[in-house]
Design a protein around this motif. Structure first.
Motif, PDB file in Angstrom:
ATOM      1  N   ALA A  42       0.743  -1.335   0.072  1.00  0.00           N
ATOM      2  CA  ALA A  42      -0.091  -0.099   0.216  1.00  0.00           C
ATOM      3  C   ALA A  42       0.976   1.222   0.131  1.00  0.00           C
ATOM      4  O   ALA A  42       1.619   1.599   0.877  1.00  0.00           O
ATOM      5  CB  ALA A  42      -0.862   0.071   1.161  1.00  0.00           C
ATOM      6  N   PRO A  43       0.943   2.083  -1.081  1.00  0.00           N
ATOM      7  CA  PRO A  43       1.949   3.153  -1.179  1.00  0.00           C
ATOM      8  C   PRO A  43       1.363   4.285   0.089  1.00  0.00           C
ATOM      9  O   PRO A  43       0.269   4.518   0.079  1.00  0.00           O
ATOM     10  CB  PRO A  43       1.587   3.597  -2.635  1.00  0.00           C
ATOM     11  N   ILE A  44       2.400   5.004   0.400  1.00  0.00           N
ATOM     12  CA  ILE A  44       2.199   6.056   1.258  1.00  0.00           C
ATOM     13  C   ILE A  44       2.682   7.202   0.560  1.00  0.00           C
ATOM     14  O   ILE A  44       3.805   7.576   0.105  1.00  0.00           O
ATOM     15  CB  ILE A  44       2.840   5.792   2.798  1.00  0.00           C
ATOM     16  N   THR A  45       1.946   8.289   0.900  1.00  0.00           N
ATOM     17  CA  THR A  45       2.252   9.504   0.061  1.00  0.00           C
ATOM     18  C   THR A  45       3.532  10.038   0.766  1.00  0.00           C
ATOM     19  O   THR A  45       3.653  10.387   2.112  1.00  0.00           O
ATOM     20  CB  THR A  45       1.062  10.848   0.148  1.00  0.00           C
ATOM     21  N   PRO A  46       4.511  10.377  -0.108  1.00  0.00           N
ATOM     22  CA  PRO A  46       6.027  11.156   0.623  1.00  0.00           C
ATOM     23  C   PRO A  46       5.561  12.284   1.643  1.00  0.00           C
ATOM     24  O   PRO A  46       4.733  12.991   1.120  1.00  0.00           O
ATOM     25  CB  PRO A  46       6.563  11.272  -0.713  1.00  0.00           C
ATOM     26  N   GLY A  47       6.314  12.399   2.609  1.00  0.00           N
ATOM     27  CA  GLY A  47       6.159  13.480   3.681  1.00  0.00           C
ATOM     28  C   GLY A  47       5.083  13.387   4.585  1.00  0.00           C
ATOM     29  O   GLY A  47       5.176  14.213   5.631  1.00  0.00           O
ATOM     30  N   LEU A  48       4.320  12.346   4.575  1.00  0.00           N
ATOM     31  CA  LEU A  48       3.225  12.003   5.705  1.00  0.00           C
ATOM     32  C   LEU A  48       3.873  11.429   6.821  1.00  0.00           C
ATOM     33  O   LEU A  48       3.854  11.758   8.055  1.00  0.00           O
ATOM     34  CB  LEU A  48       2.091  11.186   5.267  1.00  0.00           C
ATOM     35  N   ILE A  49       4.775  10.085   6.564  1.00  0.00           N
ATOM     36  CA  ILE A  49       5.485   9.364   7.769  1.00  0.00           C
ATOM     37  C   ILE A  49       6.725   8.902   7.164  1.00  0.00           C
ATOM     38  O   ILE A  49       6.652   7.936   6.428  1.00  0.00           O
ATOM     39  CB  ILE A  49       4.371   8.173   8.042  1.00  0.00           C
ATOM     40  N   ASP A  50       7.588   9.752   7.075  1.00  0.00           N
ATOM     41  CA  ASP A  50       8.896   9.620   6.379  1.00  0.00           C
ATOM     42  C   ASP A  50      10.048   8.841   7.620  1.00  0.00           C
ATOM     43  O   ASP A  50      11.204   8.476   7.219  1.00  0.00           O
ATOM     44  CB  ASP A  50       9.523  10.798   6.001  1.00  0.00           C
ATOM     45  N   GLU A  51       9.882   8.996   8.857  1.00  0.00           N
ATOM     46  CA  GLU A  51      10.670   8.411   9.861  1.00  0.00           C
ATOM     47  C   GLU A  51      10.158   7.239  10.585  1.00  0.00           C
ATOM     48  O   GLU A  51      10.384   7.441  11.688  1.00  0.00           O
ATOM     49  CB  GLU A  51      11.068   9.659  10.549  1.00  0.00           C
ATOM     50  N   ALA A  52       9.253   6.414  10.111  1.00  0.00           N
ATOM     51  CA  ALA A  52       8.707   5.328  10.522  1.00  0.00           C
ATOM     52  C   ALA A  52       9.725   4.400  11.414  1.00  0.00           C
ATOM     53  O   ALA A  52      10.611   3.793  10.655  1.00  0.00           O
ATOM     54  CB  ALA A  52       7.655   4.370   9.602  1.00  0.00           C
ATOM     55  N   SER A  53       9.361   4.007  12.759  1.00  0.00           N
ATOM     56  CA  SER A  53      10.411   3.209  13.386  1.00  0.00           C
ATOM     57  C   SER A  53       9.618   2.325  14.030  1.00  0.00           C
ATOM     58  O   SER A  53      10.489   1.470  14.499  1.00  0.00           O
ATOM     59  CB  SER A  53      11.150   4.456  14.405  1.00  0.00           C
ATOM     60  N   GLY A  54       8.435   2.282  14.474  1.00  0.00           N
ATOM     61  CA  GLY A  54       7.609   1.126  14.877  1.00  0.00           C
ATOM     62  C   GLY A  54       6.361   1.092  14.475  1.00  0.00           C
ATOM     63  O   GLY A  54       5.879   2.110  14.025  1.00  0.00           O
ATOM     64  N   LEU A  55       5.569   0.143  14.434  1.00  0.00           N
ATOM     65  CA  LEU A  55       4.223   0.056  14.383  1.00  0.00           C
ATOM     66  C   LEU A  55       3.432  -1.289  14.964  1.00  0.00           C
ATOM     67  O   LEU A  55       4.207  -2.273  15.350  1.00  0.00           O
ATOM     68  CB  LEU A  55       3.892  -0.136  12.678  1.00  0.00           C
ATOM     69  N   ALA A  56       2.193  -0.932  15.228  1.00  0.00           N
ATOM     70  CA  ALA A  56       1.371  -1.851  15.792  1.00  0.00           C
ATOM     71  C   ALA A  56      -0.102  -2.093  15.129  1.00  0.00           C
ATOM     72  O   ALA A  56      -0.498  -0.927  14.901  1.00  0.00           O
ATOM     73  CB  ALA A  56       1.228  -1.721  17.340  1.00  0.00           C
ATOM     74  N   ASP A  57      -0.535  -3.112  14.962  1.00  0.00           N
ATOM     75  CA  ASP A  57      -1.895  -3.077  14.427  1.00  0.00           C
ATOM     76  C   ASP A  57      -3.213  -2.878  15.492  1.00  0.00           C
ATOM     77  O   ASP A  57      -2.855  -3.350  16.616  1.00  0.00           O
ATOM     78  CB  ASP A  57      -2.203  -4.475  13.815  1.00  0.00           C
ATOM     79  N   SER A  58      -3.736  -1.664  15.198  1.00  0.00           N
ATOM     80  CA  SER A  58      -4.806  -1.490  16.178  1.00  0.00           C
ATOM     81  C   SER A  58      -5.799  -2.481  16.565  1.00  0.00           C
ATOM     82  O   SER A  58      -6.115  -3.030  15.416  1.00  0.00           O
ATOM     83  CB  SER A  58      -5.497  -0.205  15.633  1.00  0.00           C
ATOM     84  N   ARG A  59      -6.214  -2.631  17.780  1.00  0.00           N
ATOM     85  CA  ARG A  59      -7.087  -3.389  18.144  1.00  0.00           C
ATOM     86  C   ARG A  59      -8.438  -2.710  18.132  1.00  0.00           C
ATOM     87  O   ARG A  59      -9.753  -3.480  18.135  1.00  0.00           O
ATOM     88  CB  ARG A  59      -6.819  -3.859  19.540  1.00  0.00           C
ATOM     89  N   SER A  60      -8.548  -1.341  18.098  1.00  0.00           N
ATOM     90  CA  SER A  60      -9.678  -0.991  18.637  1.00  0.00           C
ATOM     91  C   SER A  60     -10.361  -0.138  16.953  1.00  0.00           C
ATOM     92  O   SER A  60     -11.676   0.296  17.109  1.00  0.00           O
ATOM     93  CB  SER A  60      -9.493   0.143  19.580  1.00  0.00           C
ATOM     94  N   MET A  61      -9.428   0.153  16.167  1.00  0.00           N
ATOM     95  CA  MET A  61      -9.665   0.712  15.011  1.00  0.00           C
ATOM     96  C   MET A  61      -9.662  -0.192  13.830  1.00  0.00           C
ATOM     97  O   MET A  61      -8.188  -0.200  13.208  1.00  0.00           O
ATOM     98  CB  MET A  61      -9.171   1.967  14.860  1.00  0.00           C
ATOM     99  N   ASP A  62     -10.296  -1.111  13.465  1.00  0.00           N
ATOM    100  CA  ASP A  62     -10.141  -2.046  12.446  1.00  0.00           C
ATOM    101  C   ASP A  62      -9.467  -1.662  11.017  1.00  0.00           C
ATOM    102  O   ASP A  62      -9.869  -0.341  10.611  1.00  0.00           O
ATOM    103  CB  ASP A  62     -11.250  -2.814  11.824  1.00  0.00           C
ATOM    104  N   GLY A  63      -8.767  -2.343  10.487  1.00  0.00           N
ATOM    105  CA  GLY A  63      -8.128  -1.851   9.205  1.00  0.00           C
ATOM    106  C   GLY A  63      -7.110  -0.790   9.263  1.00  0.00           C
ATOM    107  O   GLY A  63      -6.772  -0.018   8.273  1.00  0.00           O
TER     108      GLY A  63
END
Length: 303
Positions: free
Chosen positions: A49-70
């Motif tokens: 899934a492409p991400i528009t440049p400039g929105l999240i350029d320094e991503a260092s960690g992620l977690a799938d949300s349990r409260s907001m599907d998708g």
């Protein structure tokens, strides 16, 4: 806490799966009988899934949300505000969540899962980056996962800690969903080290992250434990490594001195984030953009 009987994937039987089956049958000579976590086959090519440049350029960690599907939560590292980004599985930025009262010294990883209150999902933010290995203390922030971006963020717990053997640079946080223990994996140029913060972690005193062994990896940038606690992933800049976790094993017993399995991984510009999805059906990866034109949110599905 014991783990329930794992699923089997038949008729697909890889050589790795077969080796795990043999290990699972070994119960003689006083050794503990273990069960098979399941096949470790993942799609060799992820959906992107492409991400528009400039929105999240320094991503260092992620977690799938349990409260907001998708959606996945994404944290960025030093030099960015103390906030979380909510990204749809389609790569669209749904919004940002400011976290008042805390600072982003060098957030490097995050996790979602259980905490002090039964039935409540928490987010854990690991402020553990330390390139020069000189921080006297590091911090893991814990907060109840919001159910919407308009929800007021409640109090944030501050889990301060020191390593039992002196300062370390680290970028990897693991949350054990079975015990609520936290695990830190150091980012070494040589053999990586594993540390444990047993539950319950103090929020009023400085905890000690206890050294639990070495792993034959270098430059580990992120990790994740599956929601059922049976699978462990660690990520470096150039690979993804998998361990099964058998019934009754601690995380250290599953990883230290045990063979890991290298998964097929499509190289990213500077891949620093990985997490299982909330159902344990696969995992996401995300990279810092660095000098690349753009990055994608990648999903590797269990086959």
């Amino acid at each position: 806490m014991s783990m329930s009987t794992p699923r089997f994937k038949l008729p697909i039987v890889s050589h790795v799966f077969l080796s795990l089956f043999v290990v699972g049958l070994l119960g003689g000579c006083g050794e503990k009988v273990v069960t098979i976590p399941g096949s470790i086959d993942f799609a060799p090519v992820p959906s992107r899934a492409p991400i528009t440049p400039g929105l999240i350029d320094e991503a260092s960690g992620l977690a799938d949300s349990r409260s907001m599907d998708g959606h996945v939560w994404v944290n960025e590292d030093s030099g960015t505000p103390a906030q979380l980004n909510l990204l749809s599985h389609e790569g669209k930025l749904s919004g940002r969540l400011a976290l008042p009262g805390i600072t982003n010294r060098d957030w490097e990883d995050m996790a979602a899962g259980p905490g002090p209150q039964p039935g409540v999902t928490y987010l854990y933010l690991a402020d553990i980056g330390d390139n020069l290995a000189r921080n006297d203390q590091n911090v893991i922030y814990r907060l109840v996962e919001p159910k919407s971006l308009t929800e007021t963020v409640g109090s944030t717990d501050r889990i301060a800690f020191r390593y039992s053997d002196g300062p370390r640079d680290a970028e990897t946080l693991l949350l054990d969903p079975l015990t609520r223990d936290l695990w830190i994996v150091s980012k070494e140029n040589s053999t990586t080290r594993l540390y444990q913060l047993p539950y319950p972690q103090s929020t009023t005193t400085v905890n000690t992250a206890v050294y639990q062994g070495e792993l034959p990896l270098t430059l580990v940038t992120s990790g994740s434990i599956s929601p059922d606690g049976k699978e462990v992933l660690l990520k470096t800049y150039t690979g993804i490594y998998y361990w099964p976790r058998f019934t009754g094993q601690t995380v250290a017993e599953a990883l230290v001195g045990k063979q890991s399995y290298s998964l097929t991984y499509q190289l990213e510009p500077q891949g620093e984030g990985i997490c299982f999805d909330k159902a344990g059906n696969g995992f996401f990866t995300l990279s810092e953009r660095g000098n690349a034109a753009s990055v994608t949110l990648n999903y590797y599905k269990h086959q």
